[in-house]
Structure formats: C-alpha cells, structure tokens
Motif scaffolding. Structure first.
Motif, PDB file in Angstrom:
ATOM      1  N   GLU A  28     -13.670  20.228  -3.758  1.00 27.48           N
ATOM      2  CA  GLU A  28     -12.813  21.006  -3.685  1.00 27.48           C
ATOM      3  C   GLU A  28     -11.919  20.938  -2.303  1.00 27.48           C
ATOM      4  OE1 GLU A  28     -14.464  24.843  -4.364  1.00 27.48           O
ATOM      5  OE2 GLU A  28     -14.087  24.818  -6.658  1.00 27.48           O
ATOM      6  N   ARG A  29     -12.709  20.814  -1.214  1.00 28.87           N
ATOM      7  CA  ARG A  29     -12.254  20.128  -0.037  1.00 28.87           C
ATOM      8  C   ARG A  29     -11.286  19.100  -0.201  1.00 28.87           C
ATOM      9  NH1 ARG A  29     -16.667  21.233   4.612  1.00 28.87           N
ATOM     10  NH2 ARG A  29     -17.671  23.035   3.673  1.00 28.87           N
ATOM     11  N   GLY A  33      -6.926  18.870   0.567  1.00 29.50           N
ATOM     12  CA  GLY A  33      -6.827  18.281   1.785  1.00 29.50           C
ATOM     13  C   GLY A  33      -7.107  18.672   2.891  1.00 29.50           C
ATOM     14  N   GLY A  34      -8.482  19.360   2.793  1.00 31.02           N
ATOM     15  CA  GLY A  34      -9.256  19.752   4.034  1.00 31.02           C
ATOM     16  C   GLY A  34      -9.102  21.357   4.132  1.00 31.02           C
ATOM     17  N   ILE A  35     -10.038  21.989   4.736  1.00 32.04           N
ATOM     18  CA  ILE A  35     -10.205  23.503   4.914  1.00 32.04           C
ATOM     19  C   ILE A  35     -10.053  23.847   6.158  1.00 32.04           C
ATOM     20  CG2 ILE A  35     -11.324  23.784   2.527  1.00 32.04           C
ATOM     21  CD1 ILE A  35     -13.917  24.323   4.370  1.00 32.04           C
ATOM     22  N   ILE A  64      -9.932  27.902  12.336  1.00 30.57           N
ATOM     23  CA  ILE A  64      -9.846  28.761  11.015  1.00 30.57           C
ATOM     24  C   ILE A  64     -10.271  27.799   9.870  1.00 30.57           C
ATOM     25  CG2 ILE A  64      -8.371  29.938   9.447  1.00 30.57           C
ATOM     26  CD1 ILE A  64      -6.269  30.141  11.267  1.00 30.57           C
ATOM     27  N   GLU A  65     -11.514  28.667   9.212  1.00 29.52           N
ATOM     28  CA  GLU A  65     -12.088  27.843   8.103  1.00 29.52           C
ATOM     29  C   GLU A  65     -11.528  28.865   6.680  1.00 29.52           C
ATOM     30  OE1 GLU A  65     -16.468  27.609   5.970  1.00 29.52           O
ATOM     31  OE2 GLU A  65     -16.283  27.963   8.152  1.00 29.52           O
ATOM     32  N   ILE A  66     -11.200  28.117   5.711  1.00 30.07           N
ATOM     33  CA  ILE A  66     -10.779  28.780   4.427  1.00 30.07           C
ATOM     34  C   ILE A  66     -11.872  28.677   3.815  1.00 30.07           C
ATOM     35  CG2 ILE A  66      -9.529  28.516   2.367  1.00 30.07           C
ATOM     36  CD1 ILE A  66      -7.164  26.959   4.012  1.00 30.07           C
ATOM     37  N   ARG A  67     -12.226  30.111   3.193  1.00 29.23           N
ATOM     38  CA  ARG A  67     -13.307  30.149   2.155  1.00 29.23           C
ATOM     39  C   ARG A  67     -12.696  30.590   0.801  1.00 29.23           C
ATOM     40  NH1 ARG A  67     -18.943  31.025   3.955  1.00 29.23           N
ATOM     41  NH2 ARG A  67     -19.069  29.997   5.867  1.00 29.23           N
TER      42      ARG A  67
END
Length: 141
Positions: A28-29, A33-35, A64-67
């Motif tokens: 999914e990452r 295109g990256g999280i 920031i990290e997307i969850r």
C-alpha cells in the motif's frame, strides 16, 4: 494524545493501533507513493509541545506518518522521540500564510513551514487521504 514513543511498550502500541490504525503495508505504501513527510520545520506550537522542544538547542523539526485511521507527528527532544497522535476525525489542516500549514487536534497544534513543493504535495496527499477515509468510514469501521 501526546506520547513518548522512544520505548517499545505493548500497552502504548495497542493504544496507537486503536487511535490511528495499524502501520500501512509495504504494498500500500508503494501504491500511495510513500506515507512519510519530508523534514518539516516547526515555526510555532502549543504550550505542551513547546515545553518539550525548549529542553534542547536543536532545530525544531518534525515529520508526519500517515496511518490507516489517522496520523502521527513525530519530533525529538533531548534523546527522546515524542508523537502527537491524531485520528482523522479530530484532524484540522489549516493554511495560514503562503508558506505555512497548521495542524490542529483539540488543544494541541503544530505550525510548520512549507517552503518547498514537496511539503505542499504531501499536505495535499494527507488531506486527500483524510477525506477518503472519512467518506468511507461506514465501510471501514
């Protein structure tokens, strides 16, 4: 929720997963295109975060990290890593001036400088991911 993320604590890890969801898989990452965000320079913040950042003389930066159900804003103070845990339903993204974004959750906020195109692109991706999650929340409990 402002947490010290320096240590591997199973109770804290369970809280994180409940609030913002599990870590996004590698497949999914790559699709997204990256999280992770580029290095973000903090220009202003709430008093709780400010009290942590003034403990050392380093440049105040965060990322920031997307969850799946929210974001984690990580920053360092002394030798500790802290995280501001924000579920999407409490996340507010505001654009102040041309080169600043403010990220709000309840009484916590962090204002970051956006002097590069990568930062603007990342904030747009974060906003789109938030909208996508909130519109499909009935499908994704």
């Amino acid at each position: 929720m402002l947490l010290n993320l320096s240590y591997n604590d199973p109770i804290q890890k369970k809280k994180l997963i409940e609030e913002v969801g599990a870590v996004i898989t590698l497949k999914e990452r790559i699709k997204m295109g990256g999280i992770g965000s580029p290095k973000l320079f903090i220009t202003a913040c709430s008093i709780d975060i400010h009290n942590l950042l003034i403990l050392d003389n380093n440049t105040d930066t965060c990322n920031i990290e997307i969850r799946k159900k929210g974001i984690i804003i990580r920053f360092r103070s002394l030798l500790e890593t802290y995280g501001l845990i924000i579920p999407y339903y409490k996340l507010s993204l505001l654009k102040g001036s041309v080169q600043e974004y403010t990220i709000h959750k309840d009484h916590h906020f962090i204002r970051v400088a956006a002097k590069t195109k990568e930062v603007h692109t990342y904030i747009k991706k974060l906003s789109a991911h938030k909208i996508d999650y909130l519109t499909n929340i009935s499908e994704n409990p």
